[in-house]
Design an enzyme around this catalytic site. Structure first.
Site, mmCIF file in Angstrom:
data_model
loop_
_atom_site.group_PDB
_atom_site.id
_atom_site.type_symbol
_atom_site.label_atom_id
_atom_site.label_comp_id
_atom_site.label_asym_id
_atom_site.label_seq_id
_atom_site.Cartn_x
_atom_site.Cartn_y
_atom_site.Cartn_z
ATOM 1 N N GLU A 205 -23.119 -36.919 35.819
ATOM 2 C CA GLU A 205 -23.082 -35.822 36.872
ATOM 3 C C GLU A 205 -23.635 -34.506 36.304
ATOM 4 O O GLU A 205 -23.161 -34.011 35.295
ATOM 5 C CB GLU A 205 -21.458 -35.694 37.135
ATOM 6 C CG GLU A 205 -21.452 -34.672 38.293
ATOM 7 C CD GLU A 205 -19.704 -34.158 38.699
ATOM 8 O OE1 GLU A 205 -19.740 -33.181 39.207
ATOM 9 O OE2 GLU A 205 -19.133 -35.052 37.958
ATOM 10 N N ASP B 105 -10.753 -46.171 26.589
ATOM 11 C CA ASP B 105 -10.753 -47.087 27.668
ATOM 12 C C ASP B 105 -10.872 -46.059 28.953
ATOM 13 O O ASP B 105 -9.753 -45.583 29.370
ATOM 14 C CB ASP B 105 -9.205 -47.963 27.791
ATOM 15 C CG ASP B 105 -9.343 -48.956 29.047
ATOM 16 O OD1 ASP B 105 -10.328 -48.896 29.798
ATOM 17 O OD2 ASP B 105 -8.575 -49.744 28.972
ATOM 18 N N HIS C 14 -25.012 -26.854 41.894
ATOM 19 C CA HIS C 14 -25.301 -28.330 41.900
ATOM 20 C C HIS C 14 -26.436 -28.350 42.274
ATOM 21 O O HIS C 14 -27.289 -29.480 42.052
ATOM 22 C CB HIS C 14 -24.040 -28.944 42.740
ATOM 23 C CG HIS C 14 -22.929 -29.421 41.979
ATOM 24 N ND1 HIS C 14 -22.759 -30.560 41.457
ATOM 25 C CD2 HIS C 14 -21.686 -28.604 41.632
ATOM 26 C CE1 HIS C 14 -21.577 -30.639 41.235
ATOM 27 N NE2 HIS C 14 -20.838 -29.494 41.171
ATOM 28 N N LYS D 213 -2.685 -47.728 34.046
ATOM 29 C CA LYS D 213 -3.971 -47.516 34.774
ATOM 30 C C LYS D 213 -3.513 -47.426 36.284
ATOM 31 O O LYS D 213 -4.432 -47.934 37.000
ATOM 32 C CB LYS D 213 -4.918 -48.945 34.479
ATOM 33 C CG LYS D 213 -5.448 -48.824 33.285
ATOM 34 C CD LYS D 213 -6.224 -50.132 32.516
ATOM 35 C CE LYS D 213 -6.541 -50.053 31.065
ATOM 36 N NZ LYS D 213 -6.897 -51.464 30.748
#
Length: 533
Positions: free
Chosen positions: A212, A420, A518, A344
């Protein structure tokens, strides 16, 4: 020439013979002579063995020796002949060009990606299903070669190439049994460095793996504003990984009895001793239970040293469950994980009770820095935080999402340091708060993150690139002097980086610069031109 190449040449020669014509006359003559030799030698040996006046004795005489040698040689030849593939017939009258065309048609599919003749049979076995792909590493004993052949088999099965996916440059032996199964390459993710982040009096250059655009630049600007104001301060106030199995009892009464037994303080030392046998770093801290009918959920919390610790806690939980079945033989273990952990998944239990490392981080950003570096004002930031992060998140029904983009920073750091990535779900739970201080002249900003799940050993931290990023932060591997300190420090760096990212993005929104930034950093003119054409 190594053994693998020699084997490939032999296999290719056998395939060439199989694709060739009928057996030459000389071969038939040789086969006939061998059969005759076998028959004569067999008859002579039988006669010698049956002749009482002239028995076979050692050492052998000249005739006996020749007879035995002919017998053995004939048998060996016939065995080798039986293992030779039967060649196909060839049209002897065809032209040389026609012969070459037939050979090309019968030849195996062209090899790609450096696959050699000796590997052809293995690739064909994987494609046909005769050799499972996940057996390649154990079958070959060479993890890089296994990845290469699996890649070629994948190309043949799908008809699609993966040329842009790198193969070389990865230590496939290091990931075996730890990071990834059935590898065919690795994905390249750019790593940028933001900072220095001045946190607790120490400067850190923060590695971030992301695709990004504008993210690293934004965090870097936040770090600059924090450093110009004297730095940030962090506090780790809780450290414990959790695992919550679910068990079923015959009745709610029995389930309640087990709950009472497990939560009783008088039984904790016994259960802790059973739990702690799994590891010298895993120490049971507490057990929290919840009932749902006759199902009992037991949330075990444990310290895990410098490891993230899921496996460590799971082994300890198994020990305790085995012990409990002695007194509660009617207890049925449904699952080692009953989602009360909770791993998660966004869950209120993590937001309230914490999971992994719980960290709060704060900084007082000077009003002049807010204007010169962040291009906005203290009052605008405070108002925006209330309307967006607090009220907006409430309107959305967000769970642990009272922030601008904590997940952005957490995920980038997780990928760079071998954590992770899926655990960014709970690790990104963050409450961002802003208020004016010092008579409204300065900005107080804080982030509270109750469930940062990180480790500096195990998992992806063993890979060279990720280990290098951990080393950049000074937290590579275990802390020998004070086990657990490296993982704790990494958690505070994550929170400090999130603080910088929150500050910068909120400033961009308050000043109306988000789209402009951006368009500058997150749009490639090459991609735009390609799309236009």
């Amino acid at each position: 020439m190594d053994v693998r190449r020699l084997g490939g040449r032999i296999a290719a020669a056998r395939r060439a013979l199989a694709a060739g014509g009928s057996r030459p006359i000389s071969a038939w003559i040789a086969n006939g002579l061998v059969i005759v030799s076998l028959v004569l030698s067999s008859c002579d040996l039988l006669r010698l063995c049956s002749d009482r006046d002239r028995r076979l004795r050692f050492p052998l005489g000249g005739r006996e020796f020749v007879t035995v040698v002919c017998q053995l040689a004939s048998i060996v030849y016939l065995f080798s002949l039986a293992n030779t593939e039967t060649p196909a017939s060839r049209d002897q009258g065809g032209s040389p060009n026609q012969t070459r065309a037939d050979a090309d048609a019968d030849a195996p599919e062209a090899l790609h990606d450096g696959v050699e003749d000796g590997d052809e049979e293995i690739v064909a076995a994987v494609v046909s299903g005769a050799l499972p792909s996940h057996h390649l590493e154990s079958r070959l004993g060479d993890c890089h070669r296994a990845a290469r052949l699996r890649r070629e088999a994948l190309r043949r099965m799908t008809g699609r190439d993966v040329e842009g996916l790198p193969l070389d440059g990865m230590d496939y032996q290091a990931i075996l049994g730890q990071c990834c199964e059935m590898p065919v390459g690795y994905v390249q993710v750019p790593v940028g460095v933001a900072g220095p982040l001045l946190l607790d009096g120490v400067q850190y250059h923060v590695p971030m793996a992301t695709t990004e655009g504008c993210l690293v630049a934004s965090v870097n600007r936040g770090c600059r504003a924090i450093a110009a104001s004297g730095g940030a301060v962090s506090s780790l106030f809780r450290d414990g990984m959790s695992r919550a199995p679910v068990v079923k009892l015959p009745s709610i009464k029995r389930a309640a009895e087990l709950k009472e037994f497990v939560e009783a303080l008088t039984n904790f030392e016994t259960l802790a001793a059973v739990f702690n046998r799994s590891s010298r770093f895993g120490k049971l801290q507490g057990i929290q239970c919840a009932l749902a009918g006759r199902n009992l959920y037991m949330r075990f919390t444990s310290s895990t040293g410098d490891a993230m610790g899921m496996n460590m806690v799971s082994k300890g939980v198994e020990n305790v469950l085995g012990y409990l079945q002695t007194d509660f033989s009617d207890m049925d273990i449904i699952s080692l994980s009953g989602n009360y952990c909770s791993d998660k998944k966004p869950a209120a239990v993590n937001w309230i009770e914490g999971r992994g490392k719980s960290v709060v981080c704060e900084a007082i950003v000077k009003g002049g820095v807010v204007q010169s570096v962040l291009k906005t004002t203290v009052q605008k930031l405070v108002e925006l935080n209330i309307v967006k992060n607090l009220a907006g998140s409430a309107v959305a029904g967000a769970l642990g999402g009272s922030n601008a983009h904590a997940s952005n920073i957490v995920t980038a750091l997780f990928i760079a340091t071998g954590q992770d990535p899926a655990q960014n779900v709970e690790s990104s739970q963050c409450l961002t708060m802003m208020e004016a201080v010092n008579d409204g002249g300065d900005l107080h900003i804080s982030v509270t993150m109750p469930s940062i799940e990180v480790g500096t050993i195990g998992g992806g931290t063993c890979l060279a690139s990720q280990a290098a990023c951990l080393n950049l932060l000074g937290v590579k591997g275990p802390n020998r002097d004070s086990p657990g300190e490296n993982a704790k420090l990494l958690a505070t760096i994550v929170a400090g980086s999130v603080l910088a990212g929150e500050l910068s993005l909120m400033a961009a929104l308050a000043s109306g610069q988000l789209v402009k930034s951006h368009m500058k950093y997150n749009r490639s003119s090459k991609d735009v031109q390609g799309a236009a054409s």
